[in-house]
Motif scaffolding. Structure first.
Motif, PDB file in Angstrom:
ATOM      1  N   THR A 180       7.758 -36.459 -33.207  1.00  0.00           N
ATOM      2  CA  THR A 180       7.513 -35.954 -34.560  1.00  0.00           C
ATOM      3  C   THR A 180       6.244 -35.124 -34.577  1.00  0.00           C
ATOM      4  OG1 THR A 180       8.577 -37.882 -35.588  1.00  0.00           O
ATOM      5  CG2 THR A 180       7.100 -36.585 -36.973  1.00  0.00           C
ATOM      6  N   LEU A 181       6.338 -33.937 -35.179  1.00  0.00           N
ATOM      7  CA  LEU A 181       5.171 -33.055 -35.291  1.00  0.00           C
ATOM      8  C   LEU A 181       5.136 -32.467 -36.690  1.00  0.00           C
ATOM      9  CD1 LEU A 181       2.767 -31.613 -33.986  1.00  0.00           C
ATOM     10  CD2 LEU A 181       4.338 -29.818 -33.249  1.00  0.00           C
ATOM     11  N   ASP A 182       4.070 -32.731 -37.429  1.00  0.00           N
ATOM     12  CA  ASP A 182       3.917 -32.240 -38.795  1.00  0.00           C
ATOM     13  C   ASP A 182       2.721 -31.301 -38.854  1.00  0.00           C
ATOM     14  OD1 ASP A 182       3.626 -31.771 -41.496  1.00  0.00           O
ATOM     15  OD2 ASP A 182       3.912 -33.865 -42.091  1.00  0.00           O
ATOM     16  N   ALA A 210       3.235 -17.696 -32.576  1.00  0.00           N
ATOM     17  CA  ALA A 210       3.034 -17.561 -31.134  1.00  0.00           C
ATOM     18  C   ALA A 210       2.443 -18.836 -30.548  1.00  0.00           C
ATOM     19  CB  ALA A 210       2.116 -16.378 -30.855  1.00  0.00           C
ATOM     20  N   GLU A 211       1.446 -19.407 -31.213  1.00  0.00           N
ATOM     21  CA  GLU A 211       0.799 -20.614 -30.708  1.00  0.00           C
ATOM     22  C   GLU A 211       1.761 -21.790 -30.685  1.00  0.00           C
ATOM     23  OE1 GLU A 211      -2.205 -20.616 -33.625  1.00  0.00           O
ATOM     24  OE2 GLU A 211      -3.700 -19.613 -32.384  1.00  0.00           O
ATOM     25  N   ILE A 212       2.539 -21.919 -31.748  1.00  0.00           N
ATOM     26  CA  ILE A 212       3.494 -23.022 -31.835  1.00  0.00           C
ATOM     27  C   ILE A 212       4.533 -22.922 -30.732  1.00  0.00           C
ATOM     28  CG2 ILE A 212       5.323 -24.025 -33.245  1.00  0.00           C
ATOM     29  CD1 ILE A 212       3.658 -23.194 -35.697  1.00  0.00           C
ATOM     30  N   VAL A 213       5.079 -21.734 -30.564  1.00  0.00           N
ATOM     31  CA  VAL A 213       6.129 -21.542 -29.569  1.00  0.00           C
ATOM     32  C   VAL A 213       5.608 -21.798 -28.166  1.00  0.00           C
ATOM     33  CG1 VAL A 213       7.562 -19.793 -28.473  1.00  0.00           C
ATOM     34  CG2 VAL A 213       7.541 -20.019 -30.954  1.00  0.00           C
ATOM     35  N   LYS A 214       4.428 -21.303 -27.848  1.00  0.00           N
ATOM     36  CA  LYS A 214       3.869 -21.500 -26.518  1.00  0.00           C
ATOM     37  C   LYS A 214       3.632 -22.976 -26.238  1.00  0.00           C
ATOM     38  CE  LYS A 214       0.743 -18.739 -24.889  1.00  0.00           C
ATOM     39  NZ  LYS A 214      -0.497 -17.953 -24.772  1.00  0.00           N
ATOM     40  N   LEU A 224      10.292 -31.731 -36.959  1.00  0.00           N
ATOM     41  CA  LEU A 224       9.271 -30.680 -36.952  1.00  0.00           C
ATOM     42  C   LEU A 224       9.118 -30.135 -38.358  1.00  0.00           C
ATOM     43  CD1 LEU A 224       7.360 -28.670 -35.534  1.00  0.00           C
ATOM     44  CD2 LEU A 224       9.360 -27.228 -35.079  1.00  0.00           C
ATOM     45  N   SER A 225       7.890 -30.185 -38.875  1.00  0.00           N
ATOM     46  CA  SER A 225       7.601 -29.609 -40.191  1.00  0.00           C
ATOM     47  C   SER A 225       6.590 -28.485 -40.048  1.00  0.00           C
ATOM     48  CB  SER A 225       7.055 -30.669 -41.156  1.00  0.00           C
ATOM     49  OG  SER A 225       6.752 -30.059 -42.412  1.00  0.00           O
TER      50      SER A 225
END
Length: 216
Positions: free
Chosen positions: A8-10, A20-24, A38-39
């Protein structure tokens, strides 16, 4: 940092976190986190091009650097990511066959095309939110309905393009819907003139088709 057990990531309202940061981070080399929830609610820096495979080329450190690698997702909230558009949703973002809960509320740029695409590609959905999406209309509901067989909760508040012009609802062959539920549905949607309920509830297939019409 590698967090293979992360489920879980909020990041709601993390206004300066970019796509870009999230995807990497989430598409890091194996062992990759197998996120189920994922939120990204109100992450206004999430831009359409930053969640596409093509535009992520400059950020890739390995093959597959995209949110599309999160195949275990069951709950996704992209509400109020105001830069997302129909192109984001229909072409790149949502290809999650096991996704169960999705919120795309408060996205003024998305339309019936997004609703139809979500329904087609995310057929395990049980809960779907499109509230405060002013471009969602009757046509979008009609296009999406045939693919949302598992849907239990649909939120469309403040979708002002919806009207009472929907006249026919066909739920034939839906074996888990009872006639009692059909009657309840019709009582809550009085503007629907015909509810086709052929063989609902696992009815005997030897019976002929029929539909319920509103009482005079």
């Amino acid at each position: 940092m590698v967090l293979p057990e992360l489920r879980t990531l909020d990041l709601s309202e993390c206004l300066h976190v970019s796509g870009a940061e999230i995807v990497k981070g989430l598409s890091a080399p194996e062992p990759r986190a197998r996120l189920e929830t994922l939120s990204l609610k109100s992450c206004t820096y999430i831009r359409p091009r930053l969640v596409t495979d093509k535009a992520l080329g400059v950020f890739r450190e390995q093959e597959g650097a995209s949110l599309l690698v999160l195949r275990s997702l069951q709950d996704l909230d992209l509400s109020a990511c105001s830069k997302l558009t129909d192109s984001s949703i229909t072409q790149h973002v949502l290809r999650y066959p096991d996704l169960q809960r999705l919120s795309l509320s408060i996205l003024p740029e998305i339309s019936d095309d997004s609703l139809a695409s979500v329904a087609y590609h995310c057929r395990s959905l049980t809960s779907l939110e499109f509230s405060h999406c002013p471009r969602i209309s009757d046509q979008g509901i009609a296009r999406a309905a045939p693919y949302l067989a598992r849907l239990q909760h649909l939120y469309l508040s403040y979708c002002n393009a919806l009207t009472d012009r929907l006249r026919t609802l066909d739920i034939s062959m839906c074996k888990y819907i009872s006639l009692t539920m059909v009657e309840l549905l019709q009582s809550q949607l009085p503007f629907i003139e015909n509810v086709h309920c052929r063989f609902v509830g696992g009815a005997d297939l030897t019976y002929s088709d029929f539909f319920l019409s509103p009482a005079a």
